[in-house]
Design an enzyme around this catalytic site. Structure first.
Site, PDB file in Angstrom:
ATOM      1  N   LYS A  28       0.858  -1.187   0.000  1.00 55.80           N
ATOM      2  CA  LYS A  28       0.000   0.000   0.000  1.00 55.80           C
ATOM      3  C   LYS A  28       0.894   1.237   0.000  1.00 55.80           C
ATOM      4  O   LYS A  28       1.754   1.382   0.886  1.00 55.80           O
ATOM      5  CB  LYS A  28      -0.864  -0.030   1.260  1.00 55.80           C
ATOM      6  CG  LYS A  28      -2.205   0.643   1.127  1.00 55.80           C
ATOM      7  CD  LYS A  28      -2.980   0.375   2.414  1.00 55.80           C
ATOM      8  CE  LYS A  28      -4.358   0.941   2.376  1.00 55.80           C
ATOM      9  NZ  LYS A  28      -5.005   0.859   3.683  1.00 55.80           N
TER      10      LYS A  28
HETATM   11  C1  E4P Z   1      -8.397   1.787   3.626  1.00 55.37           C
HETATM   12  O1  E4P Z   1      -7.585   1.034   3.148  1.00 55.37           O
HETATM   13  C2  E4P Z   1      -8.210   2.480   4.901  1.00 55.37           C
HETATM   14  O2  E4P Z   1      -7.496   1.622   5.754  1.00 55.37           O
HETATM   15  C3  E4P Z   1      -9.496   2.805   5.612  1.00 55.37           C
HETATM   16  O3  E4P Z   1     -10.625   2.424   4.879  1.00 55.37           O
HETATM   17  C4  E4P Z   1      -9.555   4.170   6.192  1.00 55.37           C
HETATM   18  O4  E4P Z   1     -10.790   4.340   6.840  1.00 55.37           O
HETATM   19  P1  E4P Z   1     -11.081   5.525   7.875  1.00 55.37           P
HETATM   20  O5  E4P Z   1     -11.263   6.792   7.098  1.00 55.37           O
HETATM   21  O6  E4P Z   1     -12.333   5.122   8.571  1.00 55.37           O
HETATM   22  O7  E4P Z   1      -9.883   5.592   8.780  1.00 55.37           O
END
Ligand code: E4P
Length: 217
Positions: free
Chosen positions: A83
């Site tokens: 990522k």
């Molecule tokens: C996606 O890969 C992220 O880890 C995640 O969906 C972020 O979500 P949040 O905005 O609730 O922290």
């Protein structure tokens, strides 16, 4: 539609995985912090449990170090998706790692142009953050719709991974639009099963079972 679980909590992943509801897992530095675990150890454990892609996020901000971190992360297991953030350096890292044959999830996407350029850089997944756009009174679902249109217009095969999902309606709308994947916290996935009329109907049935003394076993 594929379901990824957005957590680094092993027990929560295991519960959903046992029901066949886990097509992959996404983590991020905040979720790793919340788990209190070492990133390499917990990611290894998740990869051993889940056969689909498991996203593990780099910590660096320069392309060279992101690539080095990505190469270390992919050694954990074959199902790692590296990522990287949607920055210019992140796109450089995406291109190199995807050219090397690794899955790359480009995260922190907040515009359709960002999604377009991530696809050009060879992203396996693009992660548009719906909830965080809604938080600032913008329309997260409109972004998913725009990316779907653009990717379909040009035949990009980067998968739309609808992220920052906070509600069951985010899941429903993502499915309607045709996002390839949603990633959601375990609680949101579990609450997809809920409906007040199901609870009400079951309460009536239970009353009648008791009144008529209906027994099967
Ligand atoms: C996606 O890969 C992220 O880890 C995640 O969906 C972020 O979500 P949040 O905005 O609730 O922290």
């Amino acid at each position: 539609m594929k379901f990824f679980v957005d957590t680094a909590e092993i027990d929560a992943i295991a519960e959903l995985n046992d029901l066949g509801m886990v097509d992959g897992v996404t983590t991020n530095p905040s979720l790793i912090k919340k788990s209190g675990r070492d990133i390499i150890e917990v990611t290894k454990e998740i990869c051993a449990m889940v056969s689909g892609p498991v996203s593990a996020e780099v910590t660096a901000t320069d392309a060279e170090t992101m690539i080095a971190e990505g190469r270390k992360l992919v050694e954990i297991a074959e199902n790692i998706a590296v990522k990287v953030p949607l920055t210019w350096d992140g796109l450089k890292a995406c291109k190199t790692l995807s050219d090397d044959g690794h899955m790359v999830n480009v995260t922190l996407c907040f515009s359709a142009n960002q999604a377009l350029i991530a696809a050009k850089a060879g992203a396996t997944f693009i992660s548009p953050f719906i909830g965080r756009l809604d938080d600032i009174n913008l329309d997260g679902m409109e972004l998913i719709e725009d990316i779907r249109t653009i990717y379909d217009n040009y035949g990009f095969n980067t998968e739309i991974l609808a992220a920052s999902i906070r509600t069951v309606n985010h899941v429903l709308d993502s499915a309607r639009i045709g996002a390839d994947v949603i990633t959601a916290p375990p609680a949101v996935i579990k609450s997809l099963a809920n409906h007040p009329l199901t609870d009400k109907g079951l309460a009536t049935f239970l009353d009648d079972i008791k009144a008529a003394d209906i027994k099967i076993l």
